[in-house]
Design an enzyme around this catalytic site. Structure first.
Site, PDB file in Angstrom:
ATOM      1  CG  ASP A   9      -0.329  -0.106   2.507  1.00 32.35           C
ATOM      2  OD1 ASP A   9       0.806  -0.611   2.554  1.00 32.35           O
ATOM      3  OD2 ASP A   9      -0.931   0.299   3.512  1.00 32.35           O
ATOM      4  CG  HIS A  10       3.197   2.705   2.316  1.00 28.48           C
ATOM      5  ND1 HIS A  10       3.128   3.982   2.801  1.00 28.48           N
ATOM      6  CD2 HIS A  10       2.410   1.955   3.127  1.00 28.48           C
ATOM      7  CE1 HIS A  10       2.350   4.019   3.870  1.00 28.48           C
ATOM      8  NE2 HIS A  10       1.905   2.800   4.090  1.00 28.48           N
TER       9      HIS A  10
ATOM     10  CD  GLU B 297       1.073   5.262  10.918  1.00 30.34           C
ATOM     11  OE1 GLU B 297      -0.049   4.837  10.629  1.00 30.34           O
ATOM     12  OE2 GLU B 297       1.914   4.614  11.548  1.00 30.34           O
TER      13      GLU B 297
ATOM     14  CG  HIS C 188      -1.755   5.277   6.328  1.00 35.79           C
ATOM     15  ND1 HIS C 188      -2.011   4.378   7.316  1.00 35.79           N
ATOM     16  CD2 HIS C 188      -1.284   4.554   5.286  1.00 35.79           C
ATOM     17  CE1 HIS C 188      -1.710   3.162   6.909  1.00 35.79           C
ATOM     18  NE2 HIS C 188      -1.276   3.243   5.665  1.00 35.79           N
TER      19      HIS C 188
END
Lengths: 622, 964
Positions: A72-73, A203, A437
């Site tokens: 997801d990064h 995040e 995030h």
């Protein structure tokens, strides 16, 4: 007005598909380039057309920074660089650079080979993409170009995860990626110095959670595993005398097994380390297996990047590399049926397919066995069902599987909790905070807290929404040594706390600034000095002669301005320092005298003071 | 003649004018009588470049300077200082001045004026800093001279505005060390204004250089250490420094806050941004707690450590440190600890965990949640899960100290300590187990906690297990299930690690005697007795069975109803164990059996005083007897030695003194006997054979004196003098005997010279004690020293002989506390009949486990000796890490010894024993001048000799020939 603009293309009020655009002092940086787990259509990748509709992205972006290797990064990276087209530098840490392609390849295989997707990036694209990567070391300042520089800080979370500081001149932004403020069994805690950035992008996965001590979790986990594995050897409450010993052996229960489905790379290593050290400490013999494939490949790199791990592993690796497991072996399909206690790590983590599901079906029938779910399970998966207490599962082919084995849930998450986020904000002392995030509702709470505790403004843009922060960058000015020394000689030592007034000339020449004395400036620019004089007439009501008025003025000023040099010149004028005062009779009204006050621009302060003084009139002569 | 005259002229000159020395052959002069100052001067004059001069100065600094010549050296150095242009040389001179002024016996006030003088003209910042350092050395040397101190403080204040941080640092250091304590100004210092040192130092808390800020805080702490009471206003200043950018500043600031909080615990400070006020100590506690989550681990360690010593803090603040106020999705959540407790109190322990078991409960008020609280919230929770083990250890220590002072806190922190038993670093685990033991008086373990504690029993580290056994010795268990659980786990441990036998038995002994009522209901089950049937008699040699019996018998001691539950064989086993393991099995009042020998033990106590008296009297008797006829003296000595030895056996607390005195008397006896021999009168050639006795006596005295000096802990200097004196006598005796037997004079020359050197050495070492030794051997010897130096060996021997005979018996003052070092080898036990087999040429590791008592510095002195049957002996130096320190005066050596040998035809035994290595020169005080020099370290490591101090154990080994 200079400003910093931030636009999340993903991860704005959302988890997954991290991708944030930052433009700072004219430089455009893309932070992370992730995919979204929840979608399999176009929405899984960030919408790069936001940056440009046509042409290559290279012209619009100065660099791309990847914080760590989770998909997801970094999942959209080959798509972004090869299919959309980007040739600029991609920055990531060395462990990320090593492990990232493994994950991308795995992701590609599942998408293309299993799901049969077309128009997906190929292995070659992954390789080409990785060629554009520039590795950075921790705390190394990398000059992207003449003005833009980036620097990596340790972030915990997974091996090689880093926070990045992006700096142009005096303006800076810190992007945390995912980070963890509490150390775990194989990684240390995130750390940043007091870099006081203009903006901190953090995040906020656990924005509304404060977690319990990790020790309880670990202890619980180990106790469960240990108890299950050891159950056969339960000792009676008597000394193991002849008869009793025999009976206890005869009554040995059937094989006892623990299944631990793991998903996230990093968590698997953490649990492996935990079990490995525990096995070592307790001198246990039961075998531990982990499924081959991804974890095994990644583990190879874990062995190599020891400097990125925690204190314990770093200190002991000379004697023994903790990732060279003694008790943990690769799993083979045949082992699932072998007798005796064992612990198995298997993928995937939600028990929805593959090896973990196969093993689960084999073992579910025995109530002495146990499955430990170390992470979150999506609704609909077998994992979620058994966690919510379902005991009878319908498998494909109308088969019903009765689950007798114990089901345990244990959360091993490596994100900072609310307290950790606050701690990091406190450490970095940013001027503004931006949350990404995380879920919007949770962010709201944290935003309010951050604004309240640190008195800084906090933003939480949604995807595609732009936040603009005005900045006031400080501009360095060079000062000539001569001027500085001259100014220093006038006063005491410079005091860091108090600003000081300084006279000089600012020269701006090919985008550098210098402060020099006015004489030098004139010389450099080849200009002649002009004198600027102010003159002012003050009307005084005085019937006496001009000379007498001048004398009166002289004596008055002499008495008032004690520490200035006041002179009465022979021509009848009075000077105070360089200020000239002349008295003349008024052309119309002889009872009024006109005082002509003239001063240079440099003596403005004193000159205006004098005029105001004279305007008040002279004291009556006694 | 002329040449002769010329030489004389120069000789005259050398005494007065040093300049002249250069001209003559310097080499010769230095050989005869080296004059430090002169040599230095010459060297410095010779130096052509600054680098040369620096070299000379460095060379000069390697050797110490006597107190008498310091002043001269200082003058020369100063002279050069004025002339020198190179700052590095000036720097070295300045540092030498500081070193010299530290020389013992030299009063540096004479050089102070010069030092201040050169300070005023100095331009280089480094040299300035060094000069200030020198002034500091001078100032600390003269703590009583108020005027000088004032002057130095004045100098320091003047240079505080220097632009270099180094100079400011030193100034602050000077202020901290010398700033006046009292406001009262003595007469000679009246001219100088009294300065408020605290105010001046406080101003530099906001200096622009972090190093100066640190120095300022350190100076403030130094003032505090010297007894100056700090102002309370410093507190607010120090609090500001807690948010400094630099870790060393923060670290020092934490210390300062702690100091102030200890000085003014009860004063009230306002809480910023509210109207409330709290006690200063609470406020400081909160602030230091906040520093536990600092970004620098150095600060975290510092903060964690200091938390432990803040005992005055209010209890609700204290308890906050363990509370992190968990929440999940904005709803309040209970910690795992709370849940465990609840489960336990609801009576439903060991329930399986369900999904959502830890589901959060009530909603949390968003406004009330304080994420970064000013208070102490969760400080220890953070500290205990820190990344660095240093911080964790500090946190555990702090927990320990706080728990010792607050029982309620002890109860609360238990869960956290128990969790630390699972730490990844062994040191931390060990530390937390020890901590738990220390606070065990305040706590009772819940069953679930006990469960976690006991799980650690399976740890493969022996230290951890033994620490845990010790912990179990002194814990309180609340239920009979708890005892049961503990026993089960201990037995499990025993089967897994049979070597823990002794430790487990000991642990069960205490467990039994602490919880008799809890053991009682378990007895039938534990002994597996049946109401109707006889059960089989268990195996008496089973360690597990013995363990159970130890528990039961110790419980039975205070529980008279218990023996009724025993079956016949239990009584038999009791009798056997009472004899074989009397330290573990207490005397029980059993029906139908007499209590034997229990009457003896309580009666020993009152005897203590008389026995001590007896010791004193018998010693006095001996010392007063020196003029009796030799026969009587010998007899009396013999009797006294016998008495003392017996006394030592009877009274363990007097054993050290008695043995020590007896050894001394034995030495004396041997000496008298040796001197009494009639054969001294016989002509030397006839003497040969009989000389054995005398030389053997000399040898034995030497050995005994070494034992006296190194085997006893608590020996003071006055005893050492006597011991050395005795040794000197033995050496004299040896010399005389050799002189009589040896042929030729040549070897005698060497021996004589050596002996005289020894005497000289003795004189130098014990110069302060010489007045006590009036009329003794050495006293007379020193009187005759000049004569002896010039005499021939034969003459020396003659003089020595007469002096030995005339010498008197020195009184040995008894030290306060004296214990004889002893060691017992637990493992190898030496019982095994199975030889250790290994291939010749390779090594086999032998585990050695021994307890040492009253050994000082075992790391450097204790060695293991292995002697093979062929007479070969090896000495093995155990690693420092192999020594554990379980209690004061006790040490434990657990190490591995590697054995190797060539092939044998059949197994044979090797002997293993422990040796105490000694080195008599290590007692000599070292001069501060050569600290850290290469010379001293060599002296320390060398071993002069060894004394065996444990019984040797035989190990059966068999090196097999290698198979080809």
């Amino acid at each position: 007005m200079p400003e910093i603009r931030v636009t999340p293309l993903g991860a704005g009020q959302d988890v997954g598909r991290s991708c944030i655009l930052v433009s700072i002092a004219g430089k455009n940086v893309m932070l992370d380039c992730g995919m979204h787990m929840g979608f399999s259509d176009d929405r899984r990748f960030p919408d790069f057309s936001y940056i440009t509709r046509s042409g290559r992205l290279t012209d619009f972006l100065d660099c791309v920074i990847i914080s760590h290797f989770h998909l997801d990064h970094c999942g959209a990276l080959p798509y972004f660089s090869e299919m959309v087209g980007y040739d600029g530098p991609i920055y990531m840490t060395q462990p990320t650079q090593a492990i990232c392609p493994i994950l991308l390849e795995d992701y590609r295989k599942i998408a293309v080979d299993k799901k049969g997707e077309a128009n997906f990036f190929t292995s070659q694209m992954i390789k080409d993409c990785m060629k554009k990567v520039v590795a950075v070391h921790l705390h190394q300042t990398v000059q992207v170009d003449d003005e833009l520089e980036i620097k990596a800080y340790y972030a915990g979370h997974v091996l090689g995860a880093a926070m990045f500081q992006i700096k142009v001149g005096s303006e800076s932004v810190v992007y945390t990626g995912d980070y963890n403020m509490t150390p775990d069994r194989h990684l240390g805690a995130a750390w940043i110095d007091k870099c006081r950035p203009n903006l901190l992008i953090t995040e906020s996965t656990y924005a509304t959670t404060i977690r319990d001590s990790k020790r309880c979790r670990e202890r619980d986990f180990l106790k469960k595993v240990h108890e299950t594995v050891e159950r056969g050897g339960k000792l009676w409450a008597r000394w193991p005398g002849g008869a009793a010993r025999g009976s206890s052996r005869a009554g040995l229960p059937p094989p006892l097994q623990v299944l631990i489905p793991v998903f996230a790379l990093g968590r698997a290593q953490e649990l492996c380390i935990l079990l490995e050290t525990f096995w070592e400490r307790m001198d246990l013999k039961a075998p531990i297996y982990f499924s081959t494939g991804l974890t095994e490949k990644a583990n190879h790199y874990y062995k190599l990047f020891i400097p990125w791990t925690n204190q314990k592993i770093r200190k002991t690796f000379v004697q023994r590399n903790m990732f060279e497991f003694k008790h943990i072996k690769a799993f083979d399909r045949a082992f699932a049926d072998s007798p005796g206690p064992m612990v198995v790590f298997a993928t995937p983590g939600m028990l929805h397919a593959g090896q973990s599901l196969q093993i689960f079906r084999k073992w579910a029938g025995n109530e002495k066995n146990m499955v430990i779910m170390p992470g979150y399970c999506v609704q609909g998966t077998v994992g979620h069902k058994i966690l919510s207490g379902q005991r009878k599962l319908e498998m494909e082919g109308r088969q019903v599987l009765e689950v007798k084995m114990q089901v345990e849930y244990m959360s091993f998450s490596a994100h900072a909790d609310a307290k950790g986020i606050m701690q990091l904000v406190g450490q970095a002392e940013p001027e503004n905070v931006l949350l990404v995030h995380g879920e919007a509702k949770k962010m709201e709470f944290l935003k309010q807290k951050i604004e309240q505790e640190f008195r800084v403004s906090c933003y939480m843009p949604a995807n595609g929404e732009t936040v603009t922060l005005p900045t006031s960058p400080s501009i360095p000015v060079g000062i000539s040594l001569g001027l500085l020394k001259r100014e220093m000689a006038q006063g005491l030592l410079p005091d860091a706390k108090k600003p000081r007034l300084l006279h000089g000339t600012l020269i701006m020449k090919d985008s550098n600034f210098r402060l020099v004395s006015s004489e030098q400036a004139l010389k450099e620019l080849g200009l002649a000095e002009h004198q600027l004089r102010f003159t002012c007439r003050v009307h005084l009501h005085d019937t006496r002669k001009e000379q007498e008025t001048a004398v009166r003025v002289y004596s008055h000023l002499k008495s008032v301005l004690k520490d200035h040099c006041v002179q009465h010149l022979p021509d009848g004028s009075v000077t105070v320092e360089s200020i000239l005062i002349q008295a003349a009779a008024h052309s119309e009204d002889p009872g009024t005298k006109v005082l002509l006050v003239s001063w240079t621009y440099q003596d403005e302060e004193l000159g205006s003071y004098l005029t105001s003084l004279l305007k008040k009139g002279l004291p009556q002569a006694s | 003649m002329a040449a002769h005259l010329k030489k004389r002229v120069y000789e005259e000159f050398t005494k007065v004018v040093q300049q002249q020395q250069e001209e003559i052959a310097t080499k010769k002069l230095r050989l005869t009588k080296p004059s430090k100052s002169a040599a230095l001067h010459i060297d410095l004059c010779k130096a052509t470049s600054p680098a040369d001069a620096l070299q000379y100065l460095l060379q000069f600094a390697r050797k110490p300077v006597e107190a008498e010549s310091v002043e001269g050296v200082v003058r020369i150095l100063l002279e050069h200082y004025y002339k020198e242009n190179d700052p590095s040389v000036r720097l070295k001179i300045a540092s030498l001045l500081g070193l010299l002024s530290k020389t013992a016996g030299f009063s540096p006030d004479c050089i102070m004026d010069d030092a201040i003088n050169i300070l005023q003209n100095e331009k280089s910042h480094q040299v300035l800093a060094q000069l200030l350092d020198t002034l500091l050395a001078i100032g600390t040397k003269l703590p009583d001279n108020q005027a000088i101190q004032m002057r130095l403080v004045d100098v320091a204040c003047k240079h505080l505005t220097d632009t270099s941080h180094g100079v400011r640092n030193k100034c602050l250091q000077l202020l901290g060390n010398l700033g006046s304590l009292e406001k009262s100004v003595t007469k000679d210092a009246e001219g100088l204004a009294v300065r408020d040192v605290q105010k001046i130092i406080g101003d530099y808390f906001s200096d622009q250089d972090p190093r100066v800020r640190t120095a300022a805080i350190k100076a403030m702490l130094q003032l505090h250490e010297r007894g100056l009471k700090l102002y309370q206003t410093i507190y607010t200043q120090a609090c500001k420094l807690l948010s400094d950018d630099y870790e060393q500043v923060r670290s020092a600031a934490v210390q300062l806050i702690w100091v102030v909080s200890q000085l003014y615990p009860e004063s009230i400070v306002p809480i910023p941004s509210s109207n409330e006020e709290i006690r200063l100590v609470d406020d400081a506690f909160g602030k230091i707690c906040h520093m536990v989550s600092d970004s620098s681990w150095v600060v975290r360690v510092q903060a964690s450590k200091l938390l432990g010593s803040m005992e005055q803090v209010s209890s609700h603040f204290l308890e906050q440190t363990l509370d992190k106020k968990l929440m999940s999705d904005l709803r309040r959540k209970r910690t795992a600890h709370e849940r465990a407790k609840e489960l336990y109190t609801s009576g439903e322990f060991s329930s399986g965990r369900k999904w959502g078991d830890d589901a959060p409960k009530e909603e949390v008020d968003t406004g009330a949640v304080n994420l970064i609280e000013s208070g102490a919230c969760g400080a220890f929770v953070h500290g205990l899960e820190d990344e660095m083990y240093e911080v964790r250890i500090a946190a555990v220590e702090a927990l320990c100290m706080l728990a010792q002072s607050s029982p309620s806190f002890a109860e609360k922190c238990l869960d956290f300590l128990v969790d630390m038993f699972n730490d990844e670093i062994e040191e931390v685990r060990l530390q937390s187990i020890h901590t738990m033991r220390k606070i065990s008086n305040n706590i009772t373990l819940r069953e679930d906690q006990l469960d976690t504690v006991l799980a650690v029993l399976e740890d493969s580290s022996r230290d951890i297990r033994e620490a845990l056994h010790e912990l179990l010795c002194c814990t309180n268990v609340s239920t009979k299930e708890g005892i049961h659980l503990a026993l089960v786990e201990l037995l499990k441990n025993l089967t897994k690690y049979p070597t823990d036998k002794d430790s487990i038995w000991k642990c069960l002994k205490f467990l039994g005697s602490r919880h008799p009522t809890l053991v009682l209901p378990l007895v039938p089950e534990l002994l597996s007795t049946h109401p109707f049937f006889d059960t089989a008699e268990p195996d008496m040699d089973d360690p597990a069975y013995i363990a159970v019996l130890v528990l039961i018998f110790n419980a039975a001691k205070t529980c008279p109803t218990m023996p009724a539950l025993f079956s016949d064989h239990t009584f038999r086993h009791y009798a056997y164990l009472r004899d074989s393991l009397s330290h573990l099995v207490p005397a029980l009042r059993l029906p139908g059996r007499k209590l034997v020998s229990s009457a003896l033990s309580p009666n020993i106590m009152p005897h203590e005083d008389p026995s001590h008296q007896f010791l004193q009297q018998s010693l006095e008797r001996v010392y007063s007897l020196q003029h009796l006829d030799p026969q009587g003296t010998q007899e009396l000595l013999e009797f006294t030695i016998r008495d003392l030895q017996r006394l030592g056996e009877l009274q363990s607390e007097l054993a050290g003194v008695a043995d020590f005195s007896a050894t001394y008397l034995r030495c004396q006896l041997l000496l008298i006997k040796a001197l009494q021999e009639k054969l001294w009168n016989v002509a030397a050639p006839l003497y040969l054979k009989q000389s054995d006795l005398a030389s053997a006596a000399a040898k034995q005295i030497m050995e005994e004196t070494y034992k006296m000096e190194f085997m006893y802990s608590g020996v003071e200097n006055k005893q050492v003098v006597i011991i050395h004196h005795m040794r000197l006598q033995a050496k004299a005796l040896q010399l005389i005997v050799t002189a009589r037997t040896a042929r030729g004079v040549d070897p005698l020359f060497g021996m004589c010279e050596k002996f005289l050197q020894e005497v000289d050495f003795f004189q130098r070492c014990f110069i302060a004690d010489l007045p006590h030794l009036q009329d003794s051997f050495v006293d007379k010897l020193l009187d005759l020293m000049p004569r002896l130096m010039t005499s021939k060996p034969a003459e020396v021997v003659k003089i020595l002989h007469t002096m030995l005979r005339q010498s008197t018996f020195l009184h040995l003052p008894l030290p306060e506390q004296i214990h004889k070092a002893s060691a017992t080898i637990i493992e190898p036990a030496g019982e095994s009949d199975n030889p250790l087999r290994f291939t010749s040429g390779l090594v086999v590791a032998l585990d050695v486990d021994a307890t040492l008592e009253h050994v000082q510095d075992p790391q450097s002195t204790v060695k293991v000796q292995v002697s093979y049957p062929d007479g070969q002996a090896q000495m093995i130096h155990p690693k420092p890490a192999d020594f554990r320190n379980p209690g004061p005066g006790r040490h434990r050596l657990i190490t591995q010894v590697y054995l190797s040998h060539t092939a044998w035809t059949e197994p044979c035994q090797v002997e293993v024993r422990l040796l105490l290595a000694y080195n008599s020169s290590s007692r000599i005080p070292k001069s501060p001048w050569i600290e850290g020099g290469e010379m001293s370290s060599q002296v320390e490591t060398s071993i002069e000799g060894t004394i065996p101090f444990s019984k040797s154990v035989k190990v059966y080994i068999m090196p097999k020939p290698a198979r080809r």
